[in-house]
Write a protein that holds these residues in place. Structure first.
Motif, mmCIF file in Angstrom:
data_model
loop_
_atom_site.group_PDB
_atom_site.id
_atom_site.type_symbol
_atom_site.label_atom_id
_atom_site.label_comp_id
_atom_site.label_asym_id
_atom_site.label_seq_id
_atom_site.Cartn_x
_atom_site.Cartn_y
_atom_site.Cartn_z
ATOM 1 N N SER A 35 0.006 25.387 99.981
ATOM 2 C CA SER A 35 -0.878 24.411 101.164
ATOM 3 C C SER A 35 -0.008 24.257 101.979
ATOM 4 O O SER A 35 -1.063 23.310 102.715
ATOM 5 C CB SER A 35 -0.775 22.789 99.931
ATOM 6 O OG SER A 35 0.760 22.542 100.309
ATOM 7 N N GLU A 83 -10.372 11.948 96.167
ATOM 8 C CA GLU A 83 -9.431 12.835 96.293
ATOM 9 C C GLU A 83 -8.454 13.791 94.782
ATOM 10 O O GLU A 83 -8.750 14.692 95.008
ATOM 11 C CB GLU A 83 -8.219 11.932 96.235
ATOM 12 C CG GLU A 83 -8.601 11.088 98.100
ATOM 13 C CD GLU A 83 -7.351 10.587 98.542
ATOM 14 O OE1 GLU A 83 -6.124 10.634 97.811
ATOM 15 O OE2 GLU A 83 -7.215 9.631 99.310
ATOM 16 N N ALA A 101 -8.096 17.790 94.566
ATOM 17 C CA ALA A 101 -7.450 18.736 93.517
ATOM 18 C C ALA A 101 -8.311 19.321 91.953
ATOM 19 O O ALA A 101 -6.914 20.619 92.223
ATOM 20 C CB ALA A 101 -6.177 17.913 92.795
ATOM 21 N N GLY A 158 4.788 20.052 91.865
ATOM 22 C CA GLY A 158 4.978 19.461 92.120
ATOM 23 C C GLY A 158 6.751 19.140 90.970
ATOM 24 O O GLY A 158 7.331 19.540 90.975
ATOM 25 N N GLU A 190 7.143 13.303 92.545
ATOM 26 C CA GLU A 190 5.985 13.065 91.799
ATOM 27 C C GLU A 190 5.926 13.314 90.589
ATOM 28 O O GLU A 190 4.598 12.635 90.271
ATOM 29 C CB GLU A 190 5.219 14.473 92.504
ATOM 30 C CG GLU A 190 5.620 14.462 94.372
ATOM 31 C CD GLU A 190 4.885 15.626 94.851
ATOM 32 O OE1 GLU A 190 5.004 15.581 95.839
ATOM 33 O OE2 GLU A 190 4.609 16.345 93.859
ATOM 34 N N TYR A 237 2.312 11.063 90.990
ATOM 35 C CA TYR A 237 1.510 11.410 92.203
ATOM 36 C C TYR A 237 0.757 12.885 92.065
ATOM 37 O O TYR A 237 1.227 13.534 92.636
ATOM 38 C CB TYR A 237 2.679 11.570 92.781
ATOM 39 C CG TYR A 237 1.780 10.350 95.007
ATOM 40 C CD1 TYR A 237 1.676 9.579 95.302
ATOM 41 C CD2 TYR A 237 1.864 11.867 95.485
ATOM 42 C CE1 TYR A 237 0.759 10.008 96.036
ATOM 43 C CE2 TYR A 237 1.628 11.894 96.790
ATOM 44 C CZ TYR A 237 1.426 10.794 97.624
ATOM 45 O OH TYR A 237 0.427 11.188 98.996
ATOM 46 N N SER A 238 -0.151 12.626 91.110
ATOM 47 C CA SER A 238 -0.122 14.476 90.893
ATOM 48 C C SER A 238 -1.595 13.756 90.165
ATOM 49 O O SER A 238 -2.002 12.379 89.681
ATOM 50 C CB SER A 238 0.634 14.804 90.134
ATOM 51 O OG SER A 238 0.605 14.197 88.468
ATOM 52 N N ASP A 287 -3.801 19.788 91.197
ATOM 53 C CA ASP A 287 -2.664 19.826 90.935
ATOM 54 C C ASP A 287 -1.349 20.086 89.577
ATOM 55 O O ASP A 287 -0.825 20.755 90.073
ATOM 56 C CB ASP A 287 -1.553 19.501 92.083
ATOM 57 C CG ASP A 287 -1.657 18.375 91.959
ATOM 58 O OD1 ASP A 287 -2.448 17.304 91.401
ATOM 59 O OD2 ASP A 287 -0.518 17.887 91.887
ATOM 60 N N SER A 330 2.630 15.970 103.378
ATOM 61 C CA SER A 330 1.712 14.667 103.037
ATOM 62 C C SER A 330 0.646 15.411 101.826
ATOM 63 O O SER A 330 0.673 17.534 101.893
ATOM 64 C CB SER A 330 0.852 15.117 104.135
ATOM 65 O OG SER A 330 -0.757 14.601 103.920
ATOM 66 N N ALA A 331 -0.090 15.227 101.289
ATOM 67 C CA ALA A 331 -0.925 16.302 99.707
ATOM 68 C C ALA A 331 -2.400 16.007 100.969
ATOM 69 O O ALA A 331 -3.221 16.941 100.542
ATOM 70 C CB ALA A 331 -1.322 15.327 98.828
ATOM 71 N N LEU A 375 -5.214 15.040 101.432
ATOM 72 C CA LEU A 375 -6.699 14.584 100.852
ATOM 73 C C LEU A 375 -8.082 13.210 101.005
ATOM 74 O O LEU A 375 -8.212 13.153 101.054
ATOM 75 C CB LEU A 375 -6.023 14.243 98.837
ATOM 76 C CG LEU A 375 -4.820 15.292 97.950
ATOM 77 C CD1 LEU A 375 -5.091 14.570 97.185
ATOM 78 C CD2 LEU A 375 -5.884 16.655 97.961
ATOM 79 N N ASP A 434 2.248 10.721 101.811
ATOM 80 C CA ASP A 434 3.220 10.336 101.432
ATOM 81 C C ASP A 434 3.249 9.825 101.018
ATOM 82 O O ASP A 434 3.462 7.782 99.996
ATOM 83 C CB ASP A 434 4.373 11.272 100.390
ATOM 84 C CG ASP A 434 4.000 12.818 99.984
ATOM 85 O OD1 ASP A 434 2.615 13.072 100.439
ATOM 86 O OD2 ASP A 434 4.722 13.520 99.547
#
Length: 542
Positions: free
Chosen positions: A291, A371, A375, A397, A401, A406-407, A412, A452-453, A455, A461
């Protein structure tokens, strides 16, 4: 004065491959005899089956297969004493056993007395504890045999001392967690001093699902001083020389491999965990989503170190929120490490999904659903590549997370092995910096930028989570130390934040049950270590 040569032969067996593991033992024995002409060769705990064999121990064919392996070992043993571990079924009871073989015969057999039943261990599910110490004459030396946990408790060493033992041989399968080798050496020093005898300790090496056994076999003198330490993370046969005057046994100074730093130790554990999981399960290669962020960057570096660049593919899957910085850094790292690299946009896939869902979503505001859909588009692509190419998908991950959810399930989280599952986010940064001290592997900008994701526009984050420097302290206290919310708050953490974080941990147990396994590096990882019910109403504050 009589001299004795003792070899610690730490091997990397595969669980269940009794024939293959026996081949390894016999090959190592031939090599040890040719190189060292030893009097004793010591192998690890349950080396014939691999460790832990879990419910394979319940298979009806176990006893026959083990007996056949032991006959092969007996037939191969000549003028040196060979001590190795295996399960033994006697009168309907299964024992964790160690046999002493010499000149084609099984001379004596010892049954492990102290069965660990905590954290990753559940030996009481399978084995019956032994009740007798074994002290026997080996080359004129009264020698005690013990197995792993037997030296972590005082009783077996004290019993051996009462029976006149002047040497202890310990077969072990002791898995890694950060700082474990220092604990082992301190423990063995204490036991050797208490028992008034040297201890020769042979540990397993290799990855087995989430566990990694790090080897580092050793010899400790009767005074508790380290005499020899084998290399960690690799198969090795290290020879030490003992001197027996008929009353006491002393050792010549042997080779002592340096202990790695904490970060090097953890990094090498992660590398071995990936290598053995991939190779022992027969995967040709791995693929991961790259990513431009730090988690996937570290995962890529570990995968390349474990398998070689030619067996690793990285796929960047950009969307409208993906920054040019992420695109540039992902491409730069892929080039830096020499892996196959592809860019596949998820934009058309996402739009197709949204068109199909238009009627279902009509009148509803945009939220986390959109969002998560991003993923999940990426997860579908990676799993398709996996199916087509036979490549294992590595998820990226980290423990922080995974702990708070947080996934995204089927996004992901989709994949077969999570390299960083037991690595807290703050440690991800530390390991990334460490890896770059070895050779360039991760662009510095990836390490320096805020996580940062990506999304949503401008997402970071810390918009959703406390700063990782705080979050990881709370998670360590709750997950690894079992502290309550009130205990954590009393240590100086904000009350509302603590209750919110702990609630997230509890609520997301259902996600963790569906997550890929990953290498354990702490004393309390998710999986074998921590078994919490999904459906439960235990008060968070207690």
């Amino acid at each position: 004065m009589q001299s004795l040569k003792i070899v610690m032969a730490q091997l990397n067996p595969t669980v269940g491959d009794i024939e293959g593991n026996t081949d390894k033992v016999l090959t190592a024995l031939v090599e040890c005899v040719a190189e060292h002409q030893p009097h004793i060769v010591l192998f690890p705990e349950l080396v014939i089956t691999g460790y832990p064999p879990e419910d394979l121990l319940l298979r009806s064919s176990l006893a026959h297969r083990v007996e056949r392996a032991l006959k092969r070992v007996s037939a191969a043993v000549g003028d040196c004493h060979v001590v190795l571990g295996y399960p033994r079924l006697l009168d309907g009871e299964l024992f964790n056993a160690a046999g002493v073989f010499y000149r084609g015969q099984l001379l004596k057999e010892y049954h492990k007395q102290c069965l660990p039943n905590y954290r990753v261990f559940d030996e009481k599910r399978y084995f019956t504890p032994g009740h007798e110490s074994l002290v026997m004459d080996i080359c004129g030396v009264p020698t005690a045999i013990s197995i792993c946990e037997d030296v972590w408790e005082q009783g077996p060493t004290a019993d051996a001392r009462k029976q006149g033992a002047q040497l202890m041989l310990n077969l072990s399968a002791s898995p890694f967690h950060a700082g474990k080798q220092v604990e082992r050496e301190a423990l063995l020093a204490q036991r050797a001093w208490q028992g008034g005898m040297p201890i020769v300790y042979c540990n397993l090496v290799g990855g087995q699902d989430e566990l990694v056994f790090d080897g580092a076999s050793m010899v400790v003198s009767a005074a508790g001083e380290l005499v020899s330490r084998s290399p960690a993370y690799q198969e090795a046969s290290q020879c030490v020389t003992a001197n027996w005057d008929g009353k006491t046994l002393s050792f010549d100074e042997g080779e002592i491999e340096d202990l790695p730093s904490v970060l090097e130790d953890i990094y090498r554990t992660l590398v071995l965990g990936v290598r053995d999981y991939v190779n022992k399960n027969g995967f040709k290669s791995v693929v991961l989503g790259l990513s431009g962020g730090i988690d996937s960057a570290l995962t890529l570096a570990i995968a390349v170190d474990a398998l070689g660049a030619d067996r690793v593919e990285a796929v960047m899957m950009p969307f409208r929120y993906t920054s040019s910085m992420s695109l540039e850094d992902a491409e730069a790292q892929a080039a830096m490490l020499g892996v196959r690299y592809q860019v596949i946009s998820i934009e058309p896939i996402y739009e197709s999904f949204m068109a199909s869902l238009a009627d279902e979503f009509a009148g509803l505001s945009a939220d986390k659903t959109e969002e998560n859909l991003q993923a999940r588009c990426r997860g579908v692509l990676l799993m398709a590549i996996s199916n087509k190419k036979g490549a294992l998908v590595l998820t990226t991950g980290n423990k922080s997370e995974v702990a708070v959810g947080y996934s995204t399930l089927y996004g992901d989280m989709a994949g077969g092995f999570d390299v960083l599952k037991d690595v807290a986010k703050t440690r991800v940064f530390e390991l990334s910096r460490y890896r770059n001290t070895v050779s360039p592997a991760i662009p510095q900008r990836v390490i320096d930028r805020p996580p940062s994701a990506e999304l949503a526009p401008g997402q970071k984050d810390e918009d959703s989570l406390p700063p990782y420097s705080v979050l990881d302290q709370v998670l360590e206290r709750y997950i690894e130390r079992d502290e309550s919310a009130e205990t954590i708050i009393a240590a100086g953490f904000d009350r509302d934040m603590v209750y919110r974080v702990l609630r997230l941990v509890d609520l997301n147990e259902y996600k963790r049950r569906q997550a890929a396994i990953g290498t354990r590096i702490t004393e309390r990882g998710f999986g074998r270590d921590r078994r919490y019910p999904i459906t439960q109403r235990w008060p968070i504050g207690d």
